[in-house]
Motif scaffolding. Structure first.
Motif, PDB file in Angstrom:
ATOM      1  N   ASP A   1     -11.005  37.843 100.459  1.00 10.70           N
ATOM      2  CA  ASP A   1     -11.187  36.339 100.700  1.00 10.70           C
ATOM      3  C   ASP A   1     -12.515  35.711  99.879  1.00 10.70           C
ATOM      4  O   ASP A   1     -12.454  34.429  99.696  1.00 10.70           O
ATOM      5  N   GLY A   2     -12.887  36.612  99.562  1.00  9.51           N
ATOM      6  CA  GLY A   2     -13.722  35.864  98.882  1.00  9.51           C
ATOM      7  C   GLY A   2     -13.820  35.570  97.186  1.00  9.51           C
ATOM      8  O   GLY A   2     -12.689  35.699  96.401  1.00  9.51           O
ATOM      9  N   PRO A   3     -15.110  34.677  96.562  1.00  8.60           N
ATOM     10  CA  PRO A   3     -15.090  34.754  95.205  1.00  8.60           C
ATOM     11  C   PRO A   3     -14.779  36.254  94.409  1.00  8.60           C
ATOM     12  O   PRO A   3     -15.470  37.056  94.716  1.00  8.60           O
ATOM     13  N   PRO A   4     -14.121  35.429  93.500  1.00  9.94           N
ATOM     14  CA  PRO A   4     -13.186  37.638  92.454  1.00  9.94           C
ATOM     15  C   PRO A   4     -14.382  37.626  91.861  1.00  9.94           C
ATOM     16  O   PRO A   4     -15.535  36.783  91.012  1.00  9.94           O
ATOM     17  N   GLY A   5     -13.909  38.648  90.997  1.00 14.33           N
ATOM     18  CA  GLY A   5     -14.990  38.980  89.323  1.00 14.33           C
ATOM     19  C   GLY A   5     -16.491  40.056  89.973  1.00 14.33           C
ATOM     20  O   GLY A   5     -16.605  40.659  90.801  1.00 14.33           O
ATOM     21  N   ALA A   6     -16.181  41.024  89.280  1.00  9.36           N
ATOM     22  CA  ALA A   6     -18.084  42.084  89.405  1.00  9.36           C
ATOM     23  C   ALA A   6     -19.217  40.974  89.438  1.00  9.36           C
ATOM     24  O   ALA A   6     -19.184  39.652  88.734  1.00  9.36           O
ATOM     25  N   VAL A   7     -19.554  41.760  90.597  1.00  4.90           N
ATOM     26  CA  VAL A   7     -21.280  41.419  90.710  1.00  4.90           C
ATOM     27  C   VAL A   7     -21.891  42.044  90.310  1.00  4.90           C
ATOM     28  O   VAL A   7     -22.117  43.481  89.526  1.00  4.90           O
ATOM     29  N   PRO A   8     -23.732  41.605  89.863  1.00  4.21           N
ATOM     30  CA  PRO A   8     -24.514  42.597  89.402  1.00  4.21           C
ATOM     31  C   PRO A   8     -24.874  42.988  90.044  1.00  4.21           C
ATOM     32  O   PRO A   8     -25.217  43.251  91.609  1.00  4.21           O
ATOM     33  N   ARG A   9     -25.981  44.139  89.872  1.00  4.92           N
ATOM     34  CA  ARG A   9     -25.843  45.356  90.233  1.00  4.92           C
ATOM     35  C   ARG A   9     -27.576  44.670  90.696  1.00  4.92           C
ATOM     36  O   ARG A   9     -28.388  44.076  89.564  1.00  4.92           O
ATOM     37  N   ARG A  10     -28.577  45.797  91.730  1.00 10.60           N
ATOM     38  CA  ARG A  10     -29.994  45.474  91.798  1.00 10.60           C
ATOM     39  C   ARG A  10     -30.890  45.988  90.287  1.00 10.60           C
ATOM     40  O   ARG A  10     -30.159  47.172  89.425  1.00 10.60           O
ATOM     41  N   GLY A  11     -31.565  44.703  89.683  1.00  9.28           N
ATOM     42  CA  GLY A  11     -32.118  45.280  88.910  1.00  9.28           C
ATOM     43  C   GLY A  11     -30.970  44.882  87.679  1.00  9.28           C
ATOM     44  O   GLY A  11     -31.808  45.198  86.649  1.00  9.28           O
ATOM     45  N   GLU A  12     -29.883  44.688  87.662  1.00 12.95           N
ATOM     46  CA  GLU A  12     -29.073  44.932  86.449  1.00 12.95           C
ATOM     47  C   GLU A  12     -29.274  43.450  85.016  1.00 12.95           C
ATOM     48  O   GLU A  12     -29.909  44.344  84.338  1.00 12.95           O
ATOM     49  N   VAL A  13     -29.630  42.353  85.754  1.00 13.87           N
ATOM     50  CA  VAL A  13     -29.666  41.433  85.156  1.00 13.87           C
ATOM     51  C   VAL A  13     -31.094  40.892  84.453  1.00 13.87           C
ATOM     52  O   VAL A  13     -32.209  41.032  85.483  1.00 13.87           O
TER      53      VAL A  13
END
Length: 333
Positions: A100-112
């Motif tokens: 029920d949350g926002p869809p899509g891949a989220v960044p991993r720690r330190g990725e961005v």
């Protein structure tokens, strides 16, 4: 001692502790076992009856709750040849995002990587600094309001960000002729965008009338930008934080006006999507790159073209990212 009797003794003790003695005495007077005299242990009587009901329910495979593959039926907990069924919900995978949350891949720690600040003005961003094979879908204007598109986004949990332009949403004027004649121009107006909002689509700012902002002074730009934020807040209950300048045209006055209107980021793009789901690249090698932001428009045949686009992106091994989560990772330090 039989299993039923043993369970009955345990449940009986609990029932006796739960219900007053007077009520249990009434149960004892009413209960008969095989036509015999009332049982002296009322708690056990009630427990035996409860166990019998439970066993009967198991033996009939759920009663009126449905059969396997039918309404209420679920064979996920049964072994071959078993008559028992499981009515519990399937286990959720704790490694995936809440459904029920926002869809899509989220960044991993330190990725961005960090996007440098541009003084006190909002940063202008055209791609996300990551090496992960993730791209971001954005869609502009609001002319063609195809209900099939909303269904795709909602049912398949596809992450997109919409930049609404008032005149397009309200069908004031002539829509972009690219893609052919529209079938759903202004069909739902702001109600259509409420449906997108309810499908976890952020609705952001794309001005009131889609002017070339570089041809306007500061005050006129501010009216376009602030006016758009005001109407989105009024119609949808959310206030935009992102701004996309029409045609990608902006100047310092644009950034000043965007800041004054409470917008945090000016978002551009690295590739556009043409009718038929074709990607028009702005790089020499003509291919998707990690962190690309794709620009789509609310045009005719949107649901079909969008399906083609999403399939193409996934076939090339890319994930669809949650733009808001990546922007926060890139700009919040």
């Amino acid at each position: 001692m039989s299993i039923v009797a043993h369970v009955a003794d345990v449940l009986g003790a609990r029932v006796a502790r739960t219900f007053p003695a007077g009520r249990m005495a009434g149960v004892a007077r009413a209960a008969q076992v095989g036509g015999s005299a009332p049982v002296a242990r009322p708690g056990r009587v009630a427990a035996v009856a409860a166990v019998a009901v439970l066993l009967a329910g198991c033996a009939t495979g759920g009663g009126s709750g449905g059969t396997a593959d039918g309404p209420g039926g679920d064979m996920t907990g049964a072994t071959p040849g078993s008559t028992s069924t499981s009515t519990t919900a399937p286990r959720s995978d704790t490694t995936t995002q809440r459904p029920d949350g926002p869809p899509g891949a989220v960044p991993r720690r330190g990725e961005v990587r960090e996007i440098p600040a541009t003084g006190s003005l909002p940063p202008v961003i055209s791609s996300i600094p990551t090496t992960r094979k993730v791209v971001f879908l954005t869609i502009d204007d609001g002319w063609e309001q195809d209900p099939g598109f909303v269904q795709q986004v909602r049912d398949q949990r596809i992450p997109i960000t919409a930049f609404a332009m008032r005149d397009a949403v309200e069908a004031k004027g002539t829509p972009d002729p690219a893609g052919g004649p529209g079938q759903f121009v202004g069909a739902g107006k702001w109600g259509y965008f409420r449906s997108l909002r309810d499908a976890h689509v952020p609705i952001e700012n794309h001005t009131l009338t889609h002017p070339n902002l570089r041809l306007l002074g500061y005050d006129a730009q501010r009216r376009e930008i602030c006016g758009s934020s005001t109407i989105i807040r009024r119609e949808l209950g959310t206030r935009p934080t992102l701004f996309r300048p029409p045609f990608g045209n902006y100047n310092t006055d644009t950034l000043r006006a965007a800041k004054n209107c409470g917008l945090k980021t000016v978002l551009l793009w690295t590739a556009t999507v043409q009718p038929g789901g074709k990607i028009a690249y702005q790089v020499p090698d003509k291919k998707l790159r990690p962190g690309d932001i794709l620009l789509i428009h609310f045009r005719p045949n949107l649901a079909r073209d969008f399906r083609i686009l999403v399939d193409k992106i996934k076939r090339r091994g890319f994930e669809l990212g949650n733009l808001q989560a990546y922007l926060e990772a890139a700009t919040t330090r």
